[in-house]
Enzyme design. Sequence first.
Site, short mmCIF file in Angstrom:
data_model
loop_
_atom_site.label_atom_id
_atom_site.label_comp_id
_atom_site.label_asym_id
_atom_site.label_seq_id
_atom_site.Cartn_x
_atom_site.Cartn_y
_atom_site.Cartn_z
N LYS A 166 0.85 -1.18 0.00
CA LYS A 166 0.00 0.00 0.00
C LYS A 166 0.89 1.24 0.00
CE LYS A 166 -4.20 -1.81 0.41
NZ LYS A 166 -5.27 -1.54 -0.56
N LYS A 265 -13.23 -6.95 -9.00
CA LYS A 265 -13.80 -7.38 -7.71
C LYS A 265 -15.28 -7.58 -7.94
CE LYS A 265 -10.38 -5.13 -4.80
NZ LYS A 265 -10.10 -4.06 -3.82
#
Length: 377
Positions: A166, A265
Amino acid sequence: MATIQIISAKMYHVRVPLKRPFSTHLQSVEERESILIELMDVDGTIGVGECVAFTSPWYTEETVTTAWHAIEQWLMPLVVNQTFSHPNDLDVVMSTVKGNRMAKASLNHALWDIYSKKMNQPLWKLIGGVRRDIAAGVVIAENNFTNLVKEVEKVAADGYKRVKLKISTTSNVAELKEIINRFPHLQFFADANGAFSKDSIHILQQYDEIGLTLIEQPFGDEENLLSAQVQATMKTPFALDESIASYSDAKQMCQEQSGKIIVLKQGRVGGLSEALKIHHLAMEENIPLWVGGMIEFGVSKAFNAAFASLSSVKYPGDFSSADYFFEQDLASPPVQVQNGFFSLTNEPGVGVLWNHDIIEQFLIKKRVWNEKPRKGT
Ligand code: OSB
Ligand code: MG
Protein backbone atom coordinates in the site's frame (compact mmCIF):
# COMPACT_ATOMS: atom_id res chain seq x y z
CA MET A 1 -31.00 -24.61 -18.39
CA ALA A 2 -32.10 -25.35 -14.90
CA THR A 3 -35.07 -24.37 -12.82
CA ILE A 4 -34.14 -22.71 -9.58
CA GLN A 5 -36.94 -22.18 -7.12
CA ILE A 6 -35.85 -20.44 -3.93
CA ILE A 7 -37.97 -21.53 -1.00
CA SER A 8 -35.99 -20.23 1.97
CA ALA A 9 -33.17 -17.85 2.81
CA LYS A 10 -30.95 -16.88 5.70
CA MET A 11 -28.79 -13.86 6.33
CA TYR A 12 -26.26 -13.53 9.13
CA HIS A 13 -24.48 -10.40 10.35
CA VAL A 14 -21.08 -11.34 11.80
CA ARG A 15 -18.10 -9.48 13.20
CA VAL A 16 -14.69 -11.16 13.32
CA PRO A 17 -11.47 -9.61 14.68
CA LEU A 18 -8.49 -9.44 12.31
CA LYS A 19 -5.25 -10.98 13.59
CA ARG A 20 -3.79 -7.49 13.37
CA PRO A 21 -5.07 -4.16 12.02
CA PHE A 22 -4.99 -3.62 8.24
CA SER A 23 -4.09 0.03 7.65
CA THR A 24 -4.13 2.15 4.52
CA HIS A 25 -4.03 5.94 4.17
CA LEU A 26 -7.85 5.76 4.16
CA GLN A 27 -8.73 3.50 7.04
CA SER A 28 -7.54 1.03 9.63
CA VAL A 29 -9.65 -2.13 9.65
CA GLU A 30 -9.48 -4.07 12.93
CA GLU A 31 -12.59 -6.19 12.69
CA ARG A 32 -14.33 -7.53 9.62
CA GLU A 33 -18.09 -7.24 9.69
CA SER A 34 -19.91 -9.08 6.96
CA ILE A 35 -23.29 -10.33 5.81
CA LEU A 36 -23.44 -14.02 4.99
CA ILE A 37 -26.14 -15.39 2.69
CA GLU A 38 -27.61 -18.83 2.34
CA LEU A 39 -30.38 -19.62 -0.14
CA MET A 40 -32.20 -22.93 -0.45
CA ASP A 41 -33.81 -24.35 -3.56
CA VAL A 42 -36.97 -26.45 -3.45
CA ASP A 43 -34.88 -29.63 -3.93
CA GLY A 44 -32.72 -28.75 -0.91
CA THR A 45 -29.71 -27.40 -2.85
CA ILE A 46 -27.95 -24.69 -0.85
CA GLY A 47 -26.22 -21.66 -2.38
CA VAL A 48 -23.88 -19.35 -0.47
CA GLY A 49 -22.97 -15.70 -0.85
CA GLU A 50 -21.07 -13.05 1.12
CA CYS A 51 -21.66 -9.31 1.10
CA VAL A 52 -18.30 -7.52 1.14
CA ALA A 53 -19.43 -4.04 2.22
CA PHE A 54 -17.40 -2.67 5.13
CA THR A 55 -18.56 -1.25 8.47
CA SER A 56 -18.00 2.32 7.24
CA PRO A 57 -18.05 3.75 3.70
CA TRP A 58 -14.26 4.21 3.33
CA TYR A 59 -13.79 1.98 0.26
CA THR A 60 -17.21 2.20 -1.44
CA GLU A 61 -20.35 4.02 -0.37
CA GLU A 62 -22.11 0.87 0.81
CA THR A 63 -21.83 -0.23 4.44
CA VAL A 64 -22.90 -3.34 6.32
CA THR A 65 -25.90 -1.39 7.60
CA THR A 66 -27.01 -0.08 4.19
CA ALA A 67 -26.43 -3.48 2.58
CA TRP A 68 -28.40 -5.29 5.30
CA HIS A 69 -31.26 -2.88 4.73
CA ALA A 70 -31.09 -3.21 0.93
CA ILE A 71 -31.04 -7.01 1.08
CA GLU A 72 -33.66 -7.40 3.78
CA GLN A 73 -36.07 -4.75 2.53
CA TRP A 74 -35.67 -4.69 -1.24
CA LEU A 75 -33.62 -7.54 -2.68
CA MET A 76 -34.52 -10.69 -0.76
CA PRO A 77 -38.24 -10.26 -1.62
CA LEU A 78 -37.15 -10.50 -5.28
CA VAL A 79 -35.51 -13.86 -4.54
CA VAL A 80 -37.52 -15.80 -1.95
CA ASN A 81 -40.46 -17.75 -3.40
CA GLN A 82 -39.25 -16.84 -6.89
CA THR A 83 -38.16 -19.01 -9.79
CA PHE A 84 -35.18 -18.48 -12.11
CA SER A 85 -33.76 -20.38 -15.04
CA HIS A 86 -30.34 -18.70 -14.80
CA PRO A 87 -28.58 -16.39 -12.27
CA ASN A 88 -28.56 -13.60 -14.89
CA ASP A 89 -32.37 -13.52 -14.58
CA LEU A 90 -31.99 -12.22 -11.05
CA ASP A 91 -29.85 -9.29 -12.23
CA VAL A 92 -32.68 -8.25 -14.54
CA VAL A 93 -35.16 -8.36 -11.65
CA MET A 94 -32.75 -6.55 -9.28
CA SER A 95 -32.22 -3.73 -11.78
CA THR A 96 -35.37 -2.17 -10.31
CA VAL A 97 -33.16 -1.36 -7.30
CA LYS A 98 -30.47 1.24 -8.07
CA GLY A 99 -26.88 0.80 -6.96
CA ASN A 100 -26.23 -1.40 -3.90
CA ARG A 101 -23.86 -3.53 -5.94
CA MET A 102 -22.20 -5.30 -3.02
CA ALA A 103 -25.61 -6.24 -1.64
CA LYS A 104 -26.73 -7.55 -5.05
CA ALA A 105 -23.49 -9.49 -5.59
CA SER A 106 -24.10 -11.64 -2.52
CA LEU A 107 -27.45 -12.86 -3.90
CA ASN A 108 -26.15 -13.22 -7.46
CA HIS A 109 -23.37 -15.43 -6.05
CA ALA A 110 -25.73 -17.64 -4.05
CA LEU A 111 -27.78 -18.24 -7.21
CA TRP A 112 -24.66 -19.08 -9.26
CA ASP A 113 -23.69 -21.60 -6.58
CA ILE A 114 -27.10 -23.29 -6.77
CA TYR A 115 -27.12 -23.08 -10.58
CA SER A 116 -23.74 -24.76 -10.94
CA LYS A 117 -24.74 -27.49 -8.45
CA LYS A 118 -27.85 -28.16 -10.52
CA MET A 119 -25.76 -28.23 -13.70
CA ASN A 120 -23.53 -30.67 -11.79
CA GLN A 121 -20.36 -28.73 -12.59
CA PRO A 122 -17.77 -26.84 -10.59
CA LEU A 123 -18.54 -23.14 -10.99
CA TRP A 124 -15.15 -22.36 -12.54
CA LYS A 125 -15.70 -24.93 -15.29
CA LEU A 126 -19.24 -23.79 -15.89
CA ILE A 127 -18.09 -20.21 -16.57
CA GLY A 128 -15.36 -21.39 -18.95
CA GLY A 129 -12.33 -21.44 -16.65
CA VAL A 130 -9.13 -22.64 -18.25
CA ARG A 131 -6.98 -23.39 -15.19
CA ARG A 132 -7.47 -25.12 -11.90
CA ASP A 133 -4.46 -23.75 -10.03
CA ILE A 134 -4.75 -20.07 -9.24
CA ALA A 135 -1.57 -18.02 -8.64
CA ALA A 136 -1.83 -16.28 -5.29
CA GLY A 137 -0.51 -12.96 -4.02
CA VAL A 138 -0.79 -11.16 -0.70
CA VAL A 139 -1.23 -7.60 0.45
CA ILE A 140 1.13 -6.16 3.02
CA ALA A 141 -0.09 -2.97 4.67
CA GLU A 142 3.05 -1.91 6.54
CA ASN A 143 5.17 1.24 6.39
CA ASN A 144 8.14 0.47 8.59
CA PHE A 145 11.06 -0.70 6.43
CA THR A 146 12.42 -3.38 8.78
CA ASN A 147 8.96 -4.86 9.39
CA LEU A 148 8.19 -4.72 5.69
CA VAL A 149 11.33 -6.70 4.79
CA LYS A 150 10.44 -9.31 7.43
CA GLU A 151 6.90 -9.59 6.12
CA VAL A 152 8.01 -9.96 2.52
CA GLU A 153 10.55 -12.63 3.56
CA LYS A 154 7.81 -14.51 5.33
CA VAL A 155 5.29 -14.48 2.47
CA ALA A 156 8.02 -15.37 -0.04
CA ALA A 157 8.92 -18.36 2.15
CA ASP A 158 5.23 -19.31 2.20
CA GLY A 159 5.40 -19.51 -1.60
CA TYR A 160 3.43 -16.44 -2.67
CA LYS A 161 4.41 -15.16 -6.10
CA ARG A 162 3.38 -11.57 -5.77
CA VAL A 163 3.26 -8.90 -3.12
CA LYS A 164 1.04 -5.84 -3.11
CA LEU A 165 2.17 -2.90 -1.01
CA LYS A 166 0.00 0.00 0.00
CA ILE A 167 1.37 3.44 -0.90
CA SER A 168 0.37 7.06 -0.42
CA THR A 169 1.92 10.45 -1.22
CA THR A 170 4.15 10.13 1.87
CA SER A 171 5.52 6.62 1.26
CA ASN A 172 9.28 6.22 0.97
CA VAL A 173 9.98 5.45 -2.70
CA ALA A 174 13.68 4.67 -2.15
CA GLU A 175 12.86 2.07 0.50
CA LEU A 176 10.32 0.47 -1.78
CA LYS A 177 12.91 0.28 -4.54
CA GLU A 178 15.33 -1.38 -2.12
CA ILE A 179 12.73 -4.01 -1.22
CA ILE A 180 11.91 -4.74 -4.85
CA ASN A 181 15.62 -5.19 -5.58
CA ARG A 182 16.06 -7.57 -2.66
CA PHE A 183 13.35 -9.94 -3.96
CA PRO A 184 13.96 -10.31 -7.69
CA HIS A 185 11.76 -13.41 -7.91
CA LEU A 186 8.64 -11.66 -6.64
CA GLN A 187 6.26 -9.42 -8.58
CA PHE A 188 5.46 -6.16 -6.78
CA PHE A 189 2.24 -4.18 -7.12
CA ALA A 190 1.67 -0.83 -5.38
CA ASP A 191 -1.88 0.15 -4.42
CA ALA A 192 -2.50 3.86 -3.77
CA ASN A 193 -6.26 3.65 -3.14
CA GLY A 194 -6.64 7.01 -4.87
CA ALA A 195 -4.08 8.86 -2.72
CA PHE A 196 -2.65 10.99 -5.55
CA SER A 197 -4.05 14.17 -7.09
CA LYS A 198 -2.95 16.72 -9.68
CA ASP A 199 -0.71 18.28 -7.02
CA SER A 200 1.25 15.09 -6.43
CA ILE A 201 1.79 13.81 -9.99
CA HIS A 202 5.55 14.38 -9.64
CA ILE A 203 5.63 12.05 -6.61
CA LEU A 204 3.71 9.34 -8.46
CA GLN A 205 6.09 9.59 -11.41
CA GLN A 206 8.99 8.60 -9.12
CA TYR A 207 7.40 5.15 -8.89
CA ASP A 208 7.97 4.63 -12.60
CA GLU A 209 11.62 3.69 -12.15
CA ILE A 210 11.57 1.19 -9.30
CA GLY A 211 10.49 -2.06 -10.97
CA LEU A 212 6.81 -2.25 -10.08
CA THR A 213 4.65 -4.53 -12.23
CA LEU A 214 1.76 -2.06 -11.93
CA ILE A 215 0.32 0.77 -9.87
CA GLU A 216 -3.22 0.24 -8.60
CA GLN A 217 -5.71 3.11 -8.49
CA PRO A 218 -3.33 6.08 -8.24
CA PHE A 219 -6.09 8.70 -8.45
CA GLY A 220 -9.62 9.08 -7.08
CA ASP A 221 -12.29 6.82 -8.52
CA GLU A 222 -13.82 9.56 -10.66
CA GLU A 223 -10.51 11.09 -11.84
CA ASN A 224 -10.49 9.24 -15.17
CA LEU A 225 -9.17 12.09 -17.29
CA LEU A 226 -6.36 12.92 -14.90
CA SER A 227 -5.50 9.23 -14.74
CA ALA A 228 -5.39 9.03 -18.57
CA GLN A 229 -3.16 12.11 -18.81
CA VAL A 230 -0.65 10.80 -16.29
CA GLN A 231 -0.77 7.21 -17.60
CA ALA A 232 0.38 8.60 -20.96
CA THR A 233 3.55 9.91 -19.28
CA MET A 234 4.44 6.69 -17.43
CA LYS A 235 5.51 3.22 -18.56
CA THR A 236 4.22 1.41 -15.45
CA PRO A 237 0.64 0.38 -16.20
CA PHE A 238 -2.16 1.65 -13.98
CA ALA A 239 -4.61 -1.01 -12.78
CA LEU A 240 -7.96 0.51 -11.87
CA ASP A 241 -9.78 -0.79 -8.80
CA GLU A 242 -12.27 1.70 -7.27
CA SER A 243 -12.89 3.29 -10.71
CA ILE A 244 -14.39 0.08 -12.11
CA ALA A 245 -17.82 -0.40 -10.56
CA SER A 246 -19.49 -1.85 -13.67
CA TYR A 247 -19.09 -3.11 -17.22
CA SER A 248 -19.66 0.41 -18.47
CA ASP A 249 -16.84 1.79 -16.27
CA ALA A 250 -14.56 -0.91 -17.70
CA LYS A 251 -15.53 0.11 -21.22
CA GLN A 252 -14.86 3.74 -20.40
CA MET A 253 -11.40 2.84 -19.09
CA CYS A 254 -10.58 1.15 -22.39
CA GLN A 255 -11.82 4.12 -24.41
CA GLU A 256 -10.14 6.82 -22.32
CA GLN A 257 -6.96 4.83 -21.59
CA SER A 258 -7.21 5.93 -17.95
CA GLY A 259 -5.64 2.58 -17.07
CA LYS A 260 -4.29 -0.48 -18.84
CA ILE A 261 -5.39 -3.23 -16.46
CA ILE A 262 -8.62 -3.96 -14.57
CA VAL A 263 -8.70 -5.07 -10.95
CA LEU A 264 -11.80 -7.21 -10.93
CA LYS A 265 -13.80 -7.38 -7.71
CA GLN A 266 -17.10 -9.14 -8.14
CA GLY A 267 -18.55 -7.54 -5.01
CA ARG A 268 -17.83 -4.05 -6.27
CA VAL A 269 -19.33 -4.65 -9.74
CA GLY A 270 -22.47 -6.41 -8.49
CA GLY A 271 -21.64 -10.09 -8.82
CA LEU A 272 -20.43 -12.77 -11.18
CA SER A 273 -22.88 -11.99 -14.01
CA GLU A 274 -21.58 -8.42 -14.36
CA ALA A 275 -17.99 -9.61 -13.86
CA LEU A 276 -18.38 -12.06 -16.77
CA LYS A 277 -19.45 -9.18 -19.01
CA ILE A 278 -16.20 -7.44 -18.05
CA HIS A 279 -14.29 -10.65 -18.80
CA HIS A 280 -15.76 -10.75 -22.32
CA LEU A 281 -14.93 -7.08 -22.84
CA ALA A 282 -11.37 -7.72 -21.65
CA MET A 283 -11.01 -10.55 -24.15
CA GLU A 284 -12.29 -8.36 -27.01
CA GLU A 285 -10.16 -5.36 -26.05
CA ASN A 286 -7.13 -7.40 -25.07
CA ILE A 287 -7.09 -5.83 -21.60
CA PRO A 288 -5.59 -7.96 -18.82
CA LEU A 289 -7.47 -8.48 -15.57
CA TRP A 290 -6.54 -9.64 -12.13
CA VAL A 291 -8.75 -10.43 -9.18
CA GLY A 292 -8.60 -8.13 -6.16
CA GLY A 293 -9.58 -8.99 -2.61
CA MET A 294 -11.33 -7.12 0.19
CA ILE A 295 -10.30 -8.94 3.39
CA GLU A 296 -12.95 -11.55 2.73
CA PHE A 297 -14.07 -14.85 4.16
CA GLY A 298 -13.87 -18.13 2.30
CA VAL A 299 -17.08 -17.88 0.30
CA SER A 300 -16.09 -14.64 -1.35
CA LYS A 301 -12.54 -15.90 -1.85
CA ALA A 302 -13.88 -19.06 -3.50
CA PHE A 303 -15.90 -16.98 -5.98
CA ASN A 304 -12.84 -14.82 -6.63
CA ALA A 305 -10.73 -17.89 -7.27
CA ALA A 306 -13.33 -19.38 -9.64
CA PHE A 307 -13.28 -16.13 -11.64
CA ALA A 308 -9.48 -16.15 -11.70
CA SER A 309 -9.59 -19.39 -13.72
CA LEU A 310 -10.71 -17.35 -16.75
CA SER A 311 -8.28 -16.63 -19.57
CA SER A 312 -8.55 -12.81 -19.28
CA VAL A 313 -6.93 -13.02 -15.82
CA LYS A 314 -3.21 -12.48 -16.37
CA TYR A 315 -1.71 -11.60 -12.96
CA PRO A 316 -1.78 -13.26 -9.52
CA GLY A 317 -4.71 -11.95 -7.47
CA ASP A 318 -5.18 -11.01 -3.81
CA PHE A 319 -5.51 -14.62 -2.64
CA SER A 320 -4.21 -15.21 0.82
CA SER A 321 -4.95 -18.30 2.89
CA ALA A 322 -7.82 -17.98 5.36
CA ASP A 323 -5.34 -17.70 8.24
CA TYR A 324 -3.57 -14.64 6.78
CA PHE A 325 -6.19 -12.22 8.11
CA PHE A 326 -8.21 -14.38 10.53
CA GLU A 327 -7.66 -17.06 13.18
CA GLN A 328 -10.34 -19.20 11.55
CA ASP A 329 -12.34 -19.03 8.33
CA LEU A 330 -16.14 -18.88 8.47
CA ALA A 331 -16.30 -21.16 5.42
CA SER A 332 -15.52 -24.86 5.06
CA PRO A 333 -13.17 -26.03 3.80
CA PRO A 334 -10.96 -23.05 4.73
CA VAL A 335 -9.09 -21.42 1.83
CA GLN A 336 -5.57 -22.85 1.64
CA VAL A 337 -2.78 -21.50 -0.55
CA GLN A 338 0.01 -24.02 -1.12
CA ASN A 339 3.32 -23.19 -2.81
CA GLY A 340 1.75 -19.98 -4.06
CA PHE A 341 -1.31 -21.58 -5.64
CA PHE A 342 -4.93 -22.04 -4.67
CA SER A 343 -6.41 -25.20 -6.14
CA LEU A 344 -10.01 -25.02 -7.36
CA THR A 345 -12.60 -27.62 -6.42
CA ASN A 346 -13.76 -30.45 -8.64
CA GLU A 347 -17.09 -30.55 -6.78
CA PRO A 348 -20.19 -28.97 -8.30
CA GLY A 349 -20.80 -25.38 -7.17
CA VAL A 350 -18.36 -22.86 -5.74
CA GLY A 351 -16.93 -25.53 -3.46
CA VAL A 352 -17.44 -24.11 0.04
CA LEU A 353 -20.26 -23.81 2.56
CA TRP A 354 -20.73 -21.60 5.59
CA ASN A 355 -19.53 -23.26 8.78
CA HIS A 356 -22.45 -22.77 11.16
CA ASP A 357 -20.54 -23.71 14.31
CA ILE A 358 -17.97 -20.98 13.67
CA ILE A 359 -20.56 -18.41 12.54
CA GLU A 360 -22.37 -18.92 15.85
CA GLN A 361 -19.30 -17.57 17.70
CA PHE A 362 -19.26 -14.29 15.79
CA LEU A 363 -22.97 -13.73 15.17
CA ILE A 364 -24.55 -10.31 15.75
CA LYS A 365 -27.92 -10.92 14.18
CA LYS A 366 -29.77 -13.25 11.88
CA ARG A 367 -32.83 -13.11 9.63
CA VAL A 368 -34.58 -16.15 8.21
CA TRP A 369 -37.22 -16.44 5.48
CA ASN A 370 -39.28 -19.66 5.59
CA GLU A 371 -37.15 -21.75 7.96
CA LYS A 372 -36.48 -25.19 6.44
CA PRO A 373 -34.47 -28.02 7.99
CA ARG A 374 -31.05 -28.37 6.37
CA LYS A 375 -30.64 -31.48 4.21
CA GLY A 376 -29.30 -34.42 6.14
CA THR A 377 -29.80 -32.85 9.56
O1 OSB B 1 -7.90 -1.55 -2.35
O2 OSB B 1 -7.48 -3.52 -2.93
C1 OSB B 1 -7.93 -2.74 -2.10
C2 OSB B 1 -8.82 -4.50 1.16
C3 OSB B 1 -10.03 -3.96 1.41
C4 OSB B 1 -10.55 -3.02 0.54
C5 OSB B 1 -9.83 -2.64 -0.58
C6 OSB B 1 -8.60 -3.19 -0.85
C7 OSB B 1 -8.08 -4.14 0.06
C8 OSB B 1 -6.78 -4.78 -0.08
C9 OSB B 1 -6.59 -6.15 0.55
O3 OSB B 1 -5.86 -4.25 -0.66
C10 OSB B 1 -6.87 -7.24 -0.40
C11 OSB B 1 -7.01 -8.64 0.22
O4 OSB B 1 -8.09 -8.99 0.71
O5 OSB B 1 -6.07 -9.42 0.14
MG1 MG C 1 -7.12 -1.58 -4.38
